[in-house]
Design a protein around this motif. Structure first.
Motif, PDB file in Angstrom:
ATOM      1  N   ALA A  49       0.815  -1.216   0.000  1.00  0.00           N
ATOM      2  CA  ALA A  49       0.000   0.000   0.000  1.00  0.00           C
ATOM      3  C   ALA A  49       0.847   1.264   0.000  1.00  0.00           C
ATOM      4  N   THR A  50       2.152   1.142  -0.225  1.00  0.00           N
ATOM      5  CA  THR A  50       3.104   2.270  -0.301  1.00  0.00           C
ATOM      6  C   THR A  50       3.345   2.971   1.031  1.00  0.00           C
ATOM      7  N   LEU A  51       2.906   2.365   2.133  1.00  0.00           N
ATOM      8  CA  LEU A  51       3.095   3.029   3.425  1.00  0.00           C
ATOM      9  C   LEU A  51       4.493   2.782   3.979  1.00  0.00           C
ATOM     10  N   LYS A  53       8.538   1.323   3.026  1.00  0.00           N
ATOM     11  CA  LYS A  53       9.433   1.038   1.907  1.00  0.00           C
ATOM     12  C   LYS A  53      10.093  -0.324   2.105  1.00  0.00           C
ATOM     13  N   GLU A  71       2.122   6.852  -6.281  1.00  0.00           N
ATOM     14  CA  GLU A  71       0.803   7.463  -6.393  1.00  0.00           C
ATOM     15  C   GLU A  71      -0.103   6.717  -7.376  1.00  0.00           C
ATOM     16  N   ARG A  74      -1.421   3.877  -5.445  1.00  0.00           N
ATOM     17  CA  ARG A  74      -2.498   4.273  -4.515  1.00  0.00           C
ATOM     18  C   ARG A  74      -3.820   4.507  -5.235  1.00  0.00           C
ATOM     19  N   PHE A 102     -10.017  13.239  -3.483  1.00  0.00           N
ATOM     20  CA  PHE A 102      -8.626  12.934  -3.838  1.00  0.00           C
ATOM     21  C   PHE A 102      -8.530  12.051  -5.084  1.00  0.00           C
TER      22      PHE A 102
ATOM     23  N   LEU B 223      -3.268   8.150   4.180  1.00  0.00           N
ATOM     24  CA  LEU B 223      -1.994   7.990   3.484  1.00  0.00           C
ATOM     25  C   LEU B 223      -2.052   7.017   2.316  1.00  0.00           C
ATOM     26  N   ILE B 227      -2.726  11.189  -2.548  1.00  0.00           N
ATOM     27  CA  ILE B 227      -2.320  12.537  -2.186  1.00  0.00           C
ATOM     28  C   ILE B 227      -0.916  12.393  -1.628  1.00  0.00           C
ATOM     29  N   THR B 228      -0.044  13.358  -1.934  1.00  0.00           N
ATOM     30  CA  THR B 228       1.337  13.195  -1.486  1.00  0.00           C
ATOM     31  C   THR B 228       1.466  13.604  -0.022  1.00  0.00           C
ATOM     32  N   ARG B 229       2.534  13.142   0.600  1.00  0.00           N
ATOM     33  CA  ARG B 229       2.765  13.496   2.007  1.00  0.00           C
ATOM     34  C   ARG B 229       2.934  14.995   2.153  1.00  0.00           C
ATOM     35  N   ARG B 400       7.502  11.892   6.453  1.00  0.00           N
ATOM     36  CA  ARG B 400       7.932  10.929   5.448  1.00  0.00           C
ATOM     37  C   ARG B 400       8.669   9.760   6.069  1.00  0.00           C
TER      38      ARG B 400
END
Ligand SMILES: Nc1ncnc2c1ncn2[C@@H]1O[C@H](COP(=O)(O)OP(=O)(O)OP(=O)(O)O)[C@@H](O)[C@H]1O
Ligand SMILES: [Mg+2]
Lengths: 241, 408
Positions: A49-51, A53, A71, A74, A102, B223, B227-229, B400
């Protein structure tokens, strides 16, 4: 749809939460990610989920690399986990509208989509009340509705039935089943084998961050000469320990 | 970076803040309650109690009471209004609190005429006790007056007038400007209250939109949205800053209203106390330009603190934890404001004005007293903006960092 290969995640020097994990899930299936507590399920899903790395390895979701195109990833996933909560002082509708924005979903389309989901998830007439008044089941339905607002190709469910009563649990499972289609995949993570057995065609079993087995649910059972998935799970994870 | 996403986040944070009716109501009402209490109530109360101490009949222990000359005794009892009481050990009598002060009369008595050697009369009081200073002043004054009386009598015998003693005398004249007078001794409370308003309102939004999101489990939902951080952070920063600004405006209104109502409020304390309080109390009498300057400092401080509060609160996993993290920030503001009581002794310089928080607090104090120049205002605002960018970067870095967000 989901391709995980050689995935490793370290926290600091000591903890290796996920180690050299590989599996893949195709469009059209409900894929199980099974493992005992602390196996590394949530960590894996958070990387998807890109949360988080990855420390190493590669991860592709809906054709996009998670590290280089977070992105895009997401935009193509919906995530539900058992610990998710809502903004108490917003109504269910406001929460859904907030997130729809969004994804570039316009006001009118958002209302249409919310109407659809209201029916699909049987959310009755609670949408215009503050979410602080909701039952746990209703809250989880909003979390799910929010995750599929944009009809993502990949739906990730992490212990999504945690803390729900029988009725709410059934609603979540039914929704997951209905959501799957030929160009979508549902990744269903749990430590409750009965749910996995009922829902998933194929599954990966992980323990201590490593892959123990990956196969169809039927094969997992015969391979370990078990009557049900729980027994298979028990034998497979114990044989590694 | 998409501005509309940033604003979307800001708007939602502000909406949820305002909808917390209880905390919103107290944010609006507290300044209107605290400001008159601090700026008028305290000074009036102090004036009233110290005035009371002056008229109170203190007990003074005396060793060798029989050796006190009648003239001095008369002055002490009649003019000083103190009650004299014989004691054997004056030190113990004062220390035990039996008497407010004590006199130790020497064995060979006190002079009844001038011209002999100077005799010392010990006055025993507790130096650090503020109430005791009233009786000390009284006793020293009376002893001095008695001594002068003897001198004047001696001079008269020689055919000289009392003025012989003092051919030249200094007379102090108050040279304060109107705004310095209005600023008063309690003016240091003005920057304190303003800073307090900024920190209080900024903290409400900062804790809710960081640690609060973690605790509720909504942060992960946000998150995983496209949408970017950076956008999320700027949205939250915007909300914290705007709400802090709202706090500044409420506090400034409270100053204005307190000043307008001060005759009415001081009327409650009686004439003597109210005249003292009027002298001590901080009244904000600023023109339009002054208010504009105050607002500029307020905005820039709010921006700087917003980044800092978000950066700090992001570490916390819960509201409670976030609140403990904020205690040091609050302490810095309290202590720097208290230190400002001695603000007149601090040497002003551009370097001082550019110290975060402290420079602004001193700047506001100077502004209130009508002493802040435009150049120094620019130094303060520029320094705050630079620190605002730095704290925003710090917040972004934390936002981040998975170690910060997903701390186990
Ligand atoms: N941020 C973190 N820092 C350090 N260790 C972590 C962190 N997150 C997870 N871990 C550790 O990594 C391992 C895997 O945790 P994870 O939450 O992925 O397991 P899980 O399979 O989801 O378990 P559960 O069924 O309890 O949800 C655990 O040992 C956990 O303590
Ligand atoms: Mg988990």
């Amino acid at each position: 749809m989901i391709e995980v290969s050689g995935l490793t995640k370290r926290f600091g020097d000591k903890v290796i939460a996920v180690q050299d994990l590989s599996f893949s899930a195709k469009a059209g299936e409900i894929y199980g990610l099974l493992g005992p507590n602390g196996a590394g399920k949530t960590t894996t899903l958070r990387m998807l989920a890109t949360l988080l790395k990855p420390s190493s390895g590669s991860l592709k979701v809906a054709g996009y690399d998670v590290t280089t195109h977070p992105e895009d990833v997401r935009r193509n996933i919906g995530v539900v986990n058992g610990g998710m909560g809502l903004y108490d002082r917003l109504t269910g509708r406001e929460i859904l509208e907030y997130f729809a924005y969004f994804y570039g979903i316009g006001k009118i389309d958002a209302q249409k989509r919310i109407k659809q989901l209201e029916g699909a998830l049987e959310m009755t007439d609670l949408l215009d009340r503050r979410s602080s008044e909701y039952s746990t089941g209703m809250k989880q339905k909003i979390v799910i509705a929010r995750a599929v607002l944009h009809e993502p190709a990949v739906l990730i469910l992490d212990e999504a039935t945690n803390g729900l009563d029988v009725v709410a649990r059934r609603a979540v499972l039914e929704f997951a089943r209905a959501y799957r289609s030929k160009d979508r995949v549902v990744l269903f993570s749990t430590h409750i084998m009965a749910e996995a057995e009922e829902l998933c065609e194929r599954a990966a079993i992980i323990d201590h961050g490593r892959l123990v087995a990956q196969d169809s649910v039927a094969n997992l059972k015969t391979q370990s000469s078990a009557n049900n998935l729980e027994e298979a799970f028990f034998r497979l994870t114990r044989s590694v320990n | 970076m998409r501005g509309k996403f940033v604003w979307h986040v800001t708007f939602k944070e502000l909406l949820t803040t305002v909808r917390d009716v209880r905390s919103f109501r107290s944010a609006v009402m507290m300044p209107f309650i605290l400001t008159p209490i601090f700026l008028l109530g305290f000074p009036a109360l102090i004036a009233q109690t110290s005035g009371g101490e002056v008229v109170r009949r203190q007990t003074v222990g005396v060793t060798g009471l029989e050796r006190i000359p009648a003239g001095l005794r008369g002055l002490l009892e009649a003019e000083g209004g103190v009650k004299l009481q014989a004691v054997t050990d004056p030190l113990i009598a004062v220390q035990s609190g039996v008497v407010d002060a004590a006199l130790r009369v020497p064995a060979n008595g006190l002079p009844v005429a001038a011209g002999e050697k100077t005799v010392q009369l010990e006055v025993l009081v507790k130096f650090s006790d503020q109430r005791a200073s009233v009786v000390r002043d009284k006793l020293e004054g009376i002893i001095g007056a008695y001594s002068r009386k003897l001198v004047v009598k001696k001079l008269a015998g020689l055919g000289l007038s009392a003025d012989t003693l003092e051919p030249l005398k200094a007379k102090a004249v108050n040279a304060e400007t109107a705004s310095e007078t209005a600023g008063g001794l309690f003016a240091f409370l003005i920057p304190f209250l303003l800073l307090n308003a900024i920190i209080g309102s900024a903290a409400t939004v900062a804790t809710d939109s960081t640690a609060g999101e973690k605790e509720r489990g909504s942060l992960e939902i946000l998150l995983v949205s496209p949408i970017t951080r950076l956008e999320v952070l700027l949205g939250k920063l915007g909300a914290v800053t705007l709400y802090a600004l709202f706090g500044v405006l409420v506090q400034i209104s409270a100053f204005v209203i307190t000043t307008a109502l001060s005759p009415l409020i001081l009327g409650l304390f009686g004439a003597n106390a109210s005249s003292v309080a009027e002298r001590l109390g901080g009244n904000l009498s600023l023109g339009f330009g002054g208010f504009a300057m105050l607002l500029l400092i307020g905005v820039s401080v709010a921006m700087m603190l917003s980044g800092l509060l978000i950066a700090v609160c992001l570490y916390a996993r819960s509201f409670k934890e976030a609140q403990t993290y904020l205690i040091p920030v609050q302490l810095v503001s309290v202590f720097s404001s208290i230190g400002l009581q001695f603000g007149d002794f601090i040497q002003r310089s551009p370097a001082l004005y550019s110290v975060p928080v402290i420079g602004s607090v001193i700047g506001i104090l100077d502004l209130v007293k009508g002493k802040l120049g435009l150049e120094m205002l620019l130094v303060i605002v520029a320094s705050n903006l630079i620190f605002a960018v730095l704290t925003a970067f710090l917040a972004l870095r934390n936002f981040r960092s998975e170690q910060v967000l997903f701390r186990n």
